[in-house]
Design a protein around this motif. Structure first.
Motif, PDB file in Angstrom:
ATOM      1  N   PHE A  95      71.583  -9.277  19.800  1.00 32.21           N
ATOM      2  CA  PHE A  95      72.319  -9.944  18.739  1.00 32.21           C
ATOM      3  C   PHE A  95      71.840 -11.388  18.646  1.00 32.21           C
ATOM      4  O   PHE A  95      71.568 -12.025  19.652  1.00 32.21           O
ATOM      5  CB  PHE A  95      73.830  -9.932  19.029  1.00 32.21           C
ATOM      6  N   ARG A  96      71.789 -11.916  17.436  1.00 30.31           N
ATOM      7  CA  ARG A  96      71.426 -13.316  17.286  1.00 30.31           C
ATOM      8  C   ARG A  96      72.499 -14.169  17.959  1.00 30.31           C
ATOM      9  O   ARG A  96      73.683 -13.807  17.946  1.00 30.31           O
ATOM     10  CB  ARG A  96      71.313 -13.694  15.803  1.00 30.31           C
ATOM     11  N   PRO A  97      72.117 -15.332  18.558  1.00 32.02           N
ATOM     12  CA  PRO A  97      73.092 -16.171  19.255  1.00 32.02           C
ATOM     13  C   PRO A  97      74.329 -16.476  18.427  1.00 32.02           C
ATOM     14  O   PRO A  97      75.434 -16.494  18.941  1.00 32.02           O
ATOM     15  CB  PRO A  97      72.292 -17.445  19.567  1.00 32.02           C
ATOM     16  N   ALA A  98      74.168 -16.683  17.124  1.00 34.22           N
ATOM     17  CA  ALA A  98      75.318 -17.003  16.286  1.00 34.22           C
ATOM     18  C   ALA A  98      76.279 -15.833  16.166  1.00 34.22           C
ATOM     19  O   ALA A  98      77.438 -15.997  15.804  1.00 34.22           O
ATOM     20  CB  ALA A  98      74.850 -17.430  14.899  1.00 34.22           C
ATOM     21  N   ASP A  99      75.799 -14.610  16.471  1.00 37.15           N
ATOM     22  CA  ASP A  99      76.634 -13.426  16.352  1.00 37.15           C
ATOM     23  C   ASP A  99      77.388 -13.117  17.636  1.00 37.15           C
ATOM     24  O   ASP A  99      78.202 -12.203  17.656  1.00 37.15           O
ATOM     25  CB  ASP A  99      75.776 -12.197  16.005  1.00 37.15           C
ATOM     26  N   ARG A 100      77.099 -13.829  18.715  1.00 36.03           N
ATOM     27  CA  ARG A 100      77.668 -13.475  20.003  1.00 36.03           C
ATOM     28  C   ARG A 100      78.927 -14.275  20.277  1.00 36.03           C
ATOM     29  O   ARG A 100      78.905 -15.499  20.299  1.00 36.03           O
ATOM     30  CB  ARG A 100      76.647 -13.717  21.114  1.00 36.03           C
ATOM     31  N   PRO A 101      80.055 -13.622  20.489  1.00 38.24           N
ATOM     32  CA  PRO A 101      81.272 -14.350  20.831  1.00 38.24           C
ATOM     33  C   PRO A 101      81.174 -14.874  22.259  1.00 38.24           C
ATOM     34  O   PRO A 101      80.388 -14.370  23.065  1.00 38.24           O
ATOM     35  CB  PRO A 101      82.364 -13.280  20.714  1.00 38.24           C
ATOM     36  N   PRO A 102      81.969 -15.885  22.620  1.00 39.96           N
ATOM     37  CA  PRO A 102      81.993 -16.332  24.018  1.00 39.96           C
ATOM     38  C   PRO A 102      82.517 -15.221  24.912  1.00 39.96           C
ATOM     39  O   PRO A 102      83.266 -14.341  24.462  1.00 39.96           O
ATOM     40  CB  PRO A 102      82.942 -17.540  23.992  1.00 39.96           C
ATOM     41  N   VAL A 103      82.115 -15.246  26.187  1.00 35.25           N
ATOM     42  CA  VAL A 103      82.477 -14.197  27.138  1.00 35.25           C
ATOM     43  C   VAL A 103      83.199 -14.811  28.335  1.00 35.25           C
ATOM     44  O   VAL A 103      82.738 -15.808  28.896  1.00 35.25           O
ATOM     45  CB  VAL A 103      81.234 -13.428  27.634  1.00 35.25           C
ATOM     46  N   LEU A 104      84.332 -14.220  28.709  1.00 39.92           N
ATOM     47  CA  LEU A 104      85.034 -14.598  29.923  1.00 39.92           C
ATOM     48  C   LEU A 104      84.847 -13.462  30.923  1.00 39.92           C
ATOM     49  O   LEU A 104      85.354 -12.356  30.729  1.00 39.92           O
ATOM     50  CB  LEU A 104      86.524 -14.816  29.650  1.00 39.92           C
TER      51      LEU A 104
END
Length: 246
Positions: A95-104
Motif C-alpha cells: 500500500f502507498r504510505p498515504a494509504d496506511r493507517p497508524p498501527v498500535l
C-alpha cells in the motif's frame, strides 16, 4: 488476583483492580481494525474501544486483516503480533504510505526488536504484553491525535462517496468528477451489482434521453478516473448496459 498490586492478569491483559483516578482517552468515531487471534483479547479490545466511541472491525488472522485493509479505510490498526500468519500483514507495505493507517502493536517485550523497522515509520507505537487496557486507549488516542473520523458515505469496497460535498474517493485518492460523472457514479453505486440500461442512466443523469453515444463517452471518462486501481469496478454488459461491481 494478587492483592499486593491490585492487578488481575487474564489472557495477557492487565485489568486494574481499583478505580482509575483519570478518565480513559476517548475516540471521536474513528474506525479501528483490531487484529487479534485470541477470542478473549479480541472481545475485550472490541468492547472497550466501542465503549470509548470508536467504530471497530475485528480480524482473527493476518490474511483477514489484510483483506479488511483492502476493502475499507481505517483510521487505526490495533494488532497483536502473536496473530497467525502475521507475515501476511507485512505484505501491506505494498500500500502507498498515504494509504496506511497508524498501527498500535501489542507485543511481548522479547519481540519488540522485530518491530523496529515499523516503528521507524513514525506512524506506529506499541504496548507491551501483558497490557493495561487504559494504556491501549491512551496510545490509540495519541496516534489518532489530529485525525478526524473517516466520513463514511455511500460506498462499495474502497470507493466512497460524500453526498454533503459531492466528492468521491477510491482508497485515499480523490476523484475529480464533473456533476454528471458524480450522478452516474452514485447511481451505479447504489445499484451495485445490477445492470442499468442506457435509458435508465440517461433519465437519472440528465432527466431525459440523449441521442448518440453520450452515455458511452460519459462512462468511458468515469471508468478512466475510477478504475486506476485494481480490481476494476465499472463493467459493460454489451447489449444490456453497465454495472458497478467486482
Amino acid at each position: 488476583m494478587d492483592g499486593t498490586d491490585g492487578v488481575d492478569r487474564v489472557h495477557g491483559v492487565d485489568r486494574l483492580g481499583g478505580a482509575d483516578v483519570t478518565a480513559p482517552a476517548r475516540g471521536n468515531g474513528q474506525h479501528v481494525l483490531v487484529v487479534a487471534h485470541d477470542p478473549a483479547i479480541s472481545e475485550l479490545l472490541t468492547t472497550t474501544l466501542e465503549l470509548a466511541d470508536y467504530r471497530v472491525t475485528a480480524a482473527r488472522t493476518g490474511a483477514q486483516g489484510l483483506a479488511r485493509l483492502a476493502e475499507h479505510r481505517f483510521d487505526l490498526v490495533v494488532m497483536d503480533v502473536s496473530v497467525p500468519d502475521i507475515e501476511e500483514l507485512g505484505e501491506g507495505r505494498r500500500f502507498r504510505p498515504a494509504d496506511r493507517p497508524p498501527v498500535l502493536f501489542l507485543a511481548e517485550y522479547e519481540k519488540l526488536a522485530l518491530l523496529v523497522p515499523e516503528l521507524g515509520l513514525g506512524e506506529s507505537d506499541y504496548v507491551t504484553v501483558p497490557f493495561r487496557i487504559s494504556e491501549v486507549l491512551t496510545r490509540a488516542h495519541v496516534l489518532l491525535r489530529g485525525r478526524g473520523a473517516v466520513r463514511q458515505g455511500p460506498c462499495y469496497g474502497d470507493l466512497v462517496l460524500d453526498d454533503a460535498t459531492c466528492q468521491a474517493r477510491r482508497g485515499r485518492r480523490a476523484l475529480d468528477l464533473t456533476p454528471a460523472e458524480y450522478r452516474l457514479l452514485r447511481h451505479l453505486l447504489v445499484n451495485a451489482d445490477r445492470v442499468l440500461s442506457k435509458e435508465q442512466i440517461c433519465r437519472h443523469v440528465w432527466g431525459e434521453t440523449r441521442a448518440g453515444n453520450a452515455i458511452e463517452k460519459l462512462v468511458s471518462r468515469l471508468r478512466h478516473k475510477v478504475d486506476q486501481e485494481q480490481p476494476p469496478l465499472i463493467h459493460t454488459r454489451r447489449g444490456f448496459g453497465y454495472r458497478l461491481g467486482r
